[in-house]
Design an enzyme around this catalytic site. Sequence first.
Site, short mmCIF file in Angstrom:
data_model
loop_
_atom_site.label_atom_id
_atom_site.label_comp_id
_atom_site.label_asym_id
_atom_site.label_seq_id
_atom_site.Cartn_x
_atom_site.Cartn_y
_atom_site.Cartn_z
NE ARG A 31 46.64 67.47 26.33
CZ ARG A 31 46.73 67.45 25.01
NH1 ARG A 31 45.66 67.64 24.29
NH2 ARG A 31 47.87 67.20 24.42
CB THR A 32 49.40 69.53 32.54
OG1 THR A 32 48.87 68.30 32.03
CG2 THR A 32 49.39 69.50 34.04
CE LYS A 48 73.65 79.29 32.38
NZ LYS A 48 73.35 80.45 33.23
NE ARG A 89 53.44 66.84 32.78
CZ ARG A 89 52.50 66.69 31.84
NH1 ARG A 89 52.83 66.71 30.56
NH2 ARG A 89 51.24 66.52 32.18
CG HIS A 92 48.83 63.58 35.16
ND1 HIS A 92 48.65 64.84 35.70
CD2 HIS A 92 48.87 63.75 33.80
CE1 HIS A 92 48.59 65.73 34.72
NE2 HIS A 92 48.72 65.10 33.57
N1 CP Z 1 46.99 65.02 29.62
C1 CP Z 1 48.17 65.68 29.71
O1 CP Z 1 48.88 65.62 30.74
O2 CP Z 1 48.47 66.41 28.60
P1 CP Z 1 49.77 67.32 28.41
O3 CP Z 1 50.96 66.40 28.36
O4 CP Z 1 49.55 68.08 27.13
O5 CP Z 1 49.87 68.22 29.62
#
Ligand code: CP
Length: 314
Positions: A60-61, A88, A110, A138
């Site tokens: 999603r993100t 590496k 992330r 998040h």
């Molecule tokens: N909700 C969420 O962060 O989903 P993903 O891990 O698929 O990005």
Amino acid sequence: MEKPFHRRDLLGIRNLSADEIIGILKTAENFREISEREVKKVPTLRGKTVINLFFENSTRTKTSFELAAKRLSADAVNVSISTSSVTKGETLVDTALTLDAMSPDAIVVRHSSAGVPHQLAKISRAAVINAGDGTNEHPTQALLDAMTIREQKKEIAGLKVAILGDILHSRVARSNIQLLTKLGATVRVAGPKTLVPDAFEYLVEEGLIVTPSVEEAIEGTDVVMILRIQKERQDSAFFPTLSEYAIHYGLTQERLALAKKDAIVLHPGPMNRGIEIASDVADSSRSQILDQVKYGVTVRMAVLYLATGGKAVE
Ligand code: CP
């Protein structure tokens, strides 16, 4: 009144004011119709570059940040960690400095470690956007959840929201508790004792209620947010078995019936169907799970626009 949002980086919800959060949400609401057009593209960020740097998996993100950048005509680049020079032994800092030397306008990151986006923000000339750092925050998930709630309930102030399940490992819970209490909602959390940290007690003064059972948390709520069991972050047994978890803590139709008749159901995804949420709840008319995904693109358009110098809607 404070300015709606005037920061370069979006590292978390914790340091944002209610006015800044509302500014982002109103900006996102302004962008919503772009995704409904036949040609889903505007020139707003033409000439800007956005780099997606995901050290953890995502559907999603990652996809929605890429789509958000492209819908605003920015150039979007996804760094594939598994084929990058990280394999590496290149350090996080050297990776960030290398990407920064290519003059991106925003880096979306992330990482499994809390604080990585904050570290990158100190060394990067680009805006740094936190797409999830360990169990910490998040922020864009909480913003898209808030947009979904506002679409259904108009105002967040005065709402009762239950956040259920694996609170301990959830950056989604931490960002949502911050956002929802700042905007005046009452937030109840519940789950197995082993997955509801005592450390959250400090938020009690800000409207957080830790309830002893999921049933008490759901009773009379407007919004039920159910969290994913994060098996990848659990190095010991926090509950006996997944089937027992489903029996005692899963969101079933029977438990949902305790909420208000017009209560909505949120889940950040990905779902463990039949464990934290029953399939007939996930697929019901109460479920806003796919709208959360839809508004994820819109919210991330607003965040990229604001982080690269755009002016928030007041
Ligand atoms: N909700 C969420 O962060 O989903 P993903 O891990 O698929 O990005």
